[in-house]
Motif scaffolding. Sequence first.
Motif, PDB file in Angstrom:
ATOM      1  N   ILE A   7     -24.211 -66.089  36.012  1.00 11.57           N
ATOM      2  CA  ILE A   7     -23.174 -65.118  35.652  1.00 11.57           C
ATOM      3  C   ILE A   7     -23.768 -63.732  35.451  1.00 11.57           C
ATOM      4  O   ILE A   7     -23.176 -62.719  35.844  1.00 11.57           O
ATOM      5  CB  ILE A   7     -22.393 -65.583  34.384  1.00 11.57           C
ATOM      6  CG1 ILE A   7     -21.172 -64.694  34.150  1.00 11.57           C
ATOM      7  CG2 ILE A   7     -23.273 -65.582  33.151  1.00 11.57           C
ATOM      8  CD1 ILE A   7     -20.124 -64.820  35.222  1.00 11.57           C
ATOM      9  N   LEU A   8     -24.982 -63.664  34.877  1.00 11.35           N
ATOM     10  CA  LEU A   8     -25.630 -62.365  34.699  1.00 11.35           C
ATOM     11  C   LEU A   8     -25.980 -61.750  36.052  1.00 11.35           C
ATOM     12  O   LEU A   8     -25.815 -60.541  36.257  1.00 11.35           O
ATOM     13  CB  LEU A   8     -26.886 -62.517  33.842  1.00 11.35           C
ATOM     14  CG  LEU A   8     -26.654 -62.850  32.359  1.00 11.35           C
ATOM     15  CD1 LEU A   8     -27.980 -63.103  31.645  1.00 11.35           C
ATOM     16  CD2 LEU A   8     -25.900 -61.727  31.663  1.00 11.35           C
ATOM     17  N   THR A   9     -26.462 -62.567  36.981  1.00 12.56           N
ATOM     18  CA  THR A   9     -26.787 -62.072  38.320  1.00 12.56           C
ATOM     19  C   THR A   9     -25.556 -61.521  39.016  1.00 12.56           C
ATOM     20  O   THR A   9     -25.590 -60.440  39.620  1.00 12.56           O
ATOM     21  CB  THR A   9     -27.393 -63.205  39.180  1.00 12.56           C
ATOM     22  OG1 THR A   9     -28.588 -63.678  38.558  1.00 12.56           O
ATOM     23  CG2 THR A   9     -27.718 -62.705  40.578  1.00 12.56           C
ATOM     24  N   MET A  10     -24.442 -62.240  38.918  1.00  7.54           N
ATOM     25  CA  MET A  10     -23.203 -61.797  39.544  1.00  7.54           C
ATOM     26  C   MET A  10     -22.748 -60.446  38.993  1.00  7.54           C
ATOM     27  O   MET A  10     -22.366 -59.546  39.744  1.00  7.54           O
ATOM     28  CB  MET A  10     -22.107 -62.843  39.330  1.00  7.54           C
ATOM     29  CG  MET A  10     -22.315 -64.134  40.107  1.00  7.54           C
ATOM     30  SD  MET A  10     -21.119 -65.418  39.648  1.00  7.54           S
ATOM     31  CE  MET A  10     -19.586 -64.610  40.109  1.00  7.54           C
ATOM     32  N   LYS A  11     -22.822 -60.298  37.672  1.00  2.00           N
ATOM     33  CA  LYS A  11     -22.356 -59.054  37.055  1.00  2.00           C
ATOM     34  C   LYS A  11     -23.329 -57.906  37.314  1.00  2.00           C
ATOM     35  O   LYS A  11     -22.907 -56.751  37.466  1.00  2.00           O
ATOM     36  CB  LYS A  11     -22.147 -59.260  35.549  1.00  2.00           C
ATOM     37  CG  LYS A  11     -21.115 -60.326  35.216  1.00  2.00           C
ATOM     38  CD  LYS A  11     -19.810 -60.111  35.966  1.00  2.00           C
ATOM     39  CE  LYS A  11     -18.835 -61.249  35.739  1.00  2.00           C
ATOM     40  NZ  LYS A  11     -17.593 -61.080  36.542  1.00  2.00           N
ATOM     41  N   LEU A  12     -24.625 -58.212  37.382  1.00  2.00           N
ATOM     42  CA  LEU A  12     -25.598 -57.171  37.714  1.00  2.00           C
ATOM     43  C   LEU A  12     -25.397 -56.670  39.139  1.00  2.00           C
ATOM     44  O   LEU A  12     -25.536 -55.480  39.426  1.00  2.00           O
ATOM     45  CB  LEU A  12     -27.021 -57.709  37.539  1.00  2.00           C
ATOM     46  CG  LEU A  12     -27.483 -57.900  36.084  1.00  2.00           C
ATOM     47  CD1 LEU A  12     -28.813 -58.643  36.044  1.00  2.00           C
ATOM     48  CD2 LEU A  12     -27.607 -56.571  35.376  1.00  2.00           C
ATOM     49  N   LEU A  13     -25.066 -57.584  40.038  1.00  2.00           N
ATOM     50  CA  LEU A  13     -24.758 -57.186  41.416  1.00  2.00           C
ATOM     51  C   LEU A  13     -23.519 -56.287  41.457  1.00  2.00           C
ATOM     52  O   LEU A  13     -23.478 -55.294  42.184  1.00  2.00           O
ATOM     53  CB  LEU A  13     -24.527 -58.424  42.278  1.00  2.00           C
ATOM     54  CG  LEU A  13     -25.767 -59.141  42.799  1.00  2.00           C
ATOM     55  CD1 LEU A  13     -25.374 -60.458  43.452  1.00  2.00           C
ATOM     56  CD2 LEU A  13     -26.524 -58.271  43.786  1.00  2.00           C
ATOM     57  N   ALA A  14     -22.502 -56.656  40.670  1.00  2.00           N
ATOM     58  CA  ALA A  14     -21.278 -55.842  40.622  1.00  2.00           C
ATOM     59  C   ALA A  14     -21.586 -54.436  40.102  1.00  2.00           C
ATOM     60  O   ALA A  14     -21.067 -53.443  40.626  1.00  2.00           O
ATOM     61  CB  ALA A  14     -20.240 -56.520  39.734  1.00  2.00           C
ATOM     62  N   ALA A  15     -22.442 -54.363  39.077  1.00  2.00           N
ATOM     63  CA  ALA A  15     -22.827 -53.061  38.526  1.00  2.00           C
ATOM     64  C   ALA A  15     -23.661 -52.275  39.530  1.00  2.00           C
ATOM     65  O   ALA A  15     -23.513 -51.049  39.654  1.00  2.00           O
ATOM     66  CB  ALA A  15     -23.602 -53.265  37.227  1.00  2.00           C
ATOM     67  N   GLN A  16     -24.535 -52.972  40.249  1.00  2.00           N
ATOM     68  CA  GLN A  16     -25.383 -52.318  41.248  1.00  2.00           C
ATOM     69  C   GLN A  16     -24.535 -51.717  42.364  1.00  2.00           C
ATOM     70  O   GLN A  16     -24.800 -50.599  42.822  1.00  2.00           O
ATOM     71  CB  GLN A  16     -26.368 -53.332  41.824  1.00  2.00           C
ATOM     72  CG  GLN A  16     -27.235 -52.784  42.955  1.00  2.00           C
ATOM     73  CD  GLN A  16     -27.985 -53.885  43.671  1.00  2.00           C
ATOM     74  OE1 GLN A  16     -28.298 -54.908  43.085  1.00  2.00           O
ATOM     75  NE2 GLN A  16     -28.256 -53.679  44.945  1.00  2.00           N
ATOM     76  N   GLU A  17     -23.500 -52.442  42.790  1.00  2.00           N
ATOM     77  CA  GLU A  17     -22.618 -51.944  43.847  1.00  2.00           C
ATOM     78  C   GLU A  17     -21.883 -50.682  43.414  1.00  2.00           C
ATOM     79  O   GLU A  17     -21.499 -49.864  44.249  1.00  2.00           O
ATOM     80  CB  GLU A  17     -21.621 -53.027  44.240  1.00  2.00           C
ATOM     81  CG  GLU A  17     -22.262 -54.213  44.961  1.00  2.00           C
ATOM     82  CD  GLU A  17     -21.297 -55.359  45.159  1.00  2.00           C
ATOM     83  OE1 GLU A  17     -20.134 -55.243  44.682  1.00  2.00           O
ATOM     84  OE2 GLU A  17     -21.683 -56.371  45.786  1.00  2.00           O
ATOM     85  N   LYS A  18     -21.693 -50.513  42.119  1.00  2.00           N
ATOM     86  CA  LYS A  18     -21.013 -49.333  41.590  1.00  2.00           C
ATOM     87  C   LYS A  18     -22.005 -48.245  41.176  1.00  2.00           C
ATOM     88  O   LYS A  18     -21.608 -47.226  40.595  1.00  2.00           O
ATOM     89  CB  LYS A  18     -20.148 -49.724  40.385  1.00  2.00           C
ATOM     90  CG  LYS A  18     -19.063 -50.747  40.704  1.00  2.00           C
ATOM     91  CD  LYS A  18     -18.329 -51.158  39.442  1.00  2.00           C
ATOM     92  CE  LYS A  18     -17.333 -52.283  39.716  1.00  2.00           C
ATOM     93  NZ  LYS A  18     -16.236 -51.847  40.594  1.00  2.00           N
ATOM     94  N   ASN A  19     -23.313 -48.478  41.449  1.00  2.00           N
ATOM     95  CA  ASN A  19     -24.381 -47.523  41.118  1.00  2.00           C
ATOM     96  C   ASN A  19     -24.410 -47.192  39.627  1.00  2.00           C
ATOM     97  O   ASN A  19     -24.556 -46.027  39.228  1.00  2.00           O
ATOM     98  CB  ASN A  19     -24.225 -46.237  41.945  1.00  2.00           C
ATOM     99  CG  ASN A  19     -24.381 -46.479  43.436  1.00  2.00           C
ATOM    100  OD1 ASN A  19     -25.268 -47.216  43.855  1.00  2.00           O
ATOM    101  ND2 ASN A  19     -23.502 -45.871  44.226  1.00  2.00           N
ATOM    102  N   LEU A  20     -24.247 -48.194  38.795  1.00  2.00           N
ATOM    103  CA  LEU A  20     -24.252 -47.994  37.351  1.00  2.00           C
ATOM    104  C   LEU A  20     -25.664 -48.147  36.790  1.00  2.00           C
ATOM    105  O   LEU A  20     -26.503 -48.860  37.344  1.00  2.00           O
ATOM    106  CB  LEU A  20     -23.315 -48.998  36.675  1.00  2.00           C
ATOM    107  CG  LEU A  20     -21.850 -48.974  37.115  1.00  2.00           C
ATOM    108  CD1 LEU A  20     -21.047 -49.974  36.306  1.00  2.00           C
ATOM    109  CD2 LEU A  20     -21.259 -47.582  36.978  1.00  2.00           C
TER     110      LEU A  20
END
Length: 430
Positions: free
Chosen positions: A293-306
């Motif tokens: 779940i952490l990997t999934m959310k980190l990927l989502a944040a990465q896609e948004k350049n956060l």
Amino acid sequence: MPSAIITFLSFSHLLAFGINYFILDDIKNKKRINYLLVPLILLFGVIVGSYFTYLDVVVMYIFFLILSLKNAEERNVVSSLLIVSSACVIELVASQVTKPLLYFFIEKQSILFFFIFLLFYYGLLILSCGLYKKWGLPLIRRKKKVNLTAYLLTISLIVYFSYFTIAAYASNVYLKIFVAVFYLIFAFLGGVIIQSISSNQDLKIEAEKRQLEYNIHQRYIEDLKNQYQGIREFRHDYVNLLTSIEYYIENDEFEALKTFFKTSVQKTKNLAGTDILHADELNKIDSLDIKSILTMKLLAAQEKNLNVQIEADEGIRLNQKVDSVLLIRILGILLDNAIEEVETIEGGKLLIGIFSVKGDTIFVIENTARQKIEPMQVLKQKGFSTKGEGRGLGLSNIDELTAMEPNILLETIISEQRFIQKVIVIGEEG
């Protein structure tokens, strides 16, 4: 005494039952159609009560139970049974407590005493329901006594109403037999239906849990494949870079080498030194579910350049008794909310910490927040989102999820444009 007051007192218990249910089932935060359905159920109860004493409450009980199940998103039938039974019991207890005041009013026959009685009676109801909702229901859920409490309250109500209904029609043998048969059939069929629905819901919830776990694991495996592919591509590019450097050196073209280094080699320095998915920190966690779940959310944040930072203690081990799916859902909601908030703020940051303290595991999710963040009661409304109505979960069902797992605690801190959520997983010896 005016006939209107007598009529009101004759059916006031139904209004009290409706108010209790309205508060305990949190109708105000659900579908607007409930504002029409609850009065209609009250009206139907009044009509039934005009002909059959005590059966009015039973009929309302059935309709409120159906309405509760209709509104429930994650609650099973036993939880709805607990809420409706509690609403009915609170009304009965409040009626017994205020009975001396009612007799006093009847004796005085004063309008002033009538309004005093109403204020005290309904004030007691609202206060009792509020305290029970805040302290009683969460305690029952934490102790995992929902089934036991719901069944005991329901059986007690059936015995109570069957006894007084039969007593009320003691002079009419046929009505007495009808009422007795009605309650027997009601109790038997109700028990069979509730048990059947509850079993089906448990199977459905278990299937959904397994599906959620499978989806998360599949996503995690896919992420690992993508990372591996990225490493292979980087290795290929790295070999090409070395080949190019070797060519420039062998031909003594140092000016061209300097240019090549600045344009092609130097930019790989940051890439090589960046742990995009924070694998070093995630590898400190022994739970594949949590890493997923952490990997999934980190990927989502990465896609948004956060801007995301994560820190974890060595050897994070979770209590094996904790429902991992519940924990995944809680962390997922909190991380989604944090990402949604940081996305709207220039220069916002998301900080994630996983720490082990005296056997307990603490997840800290801290994000930059707006200057004027909404109050907690607004954030917890169903469907609340800064991006529009119905687009987010907010914190609406976090309390319900944490109440389902006694080994998970949640602490919320709002301070200086920071929103901090601490999820505490109690250790096995805690």
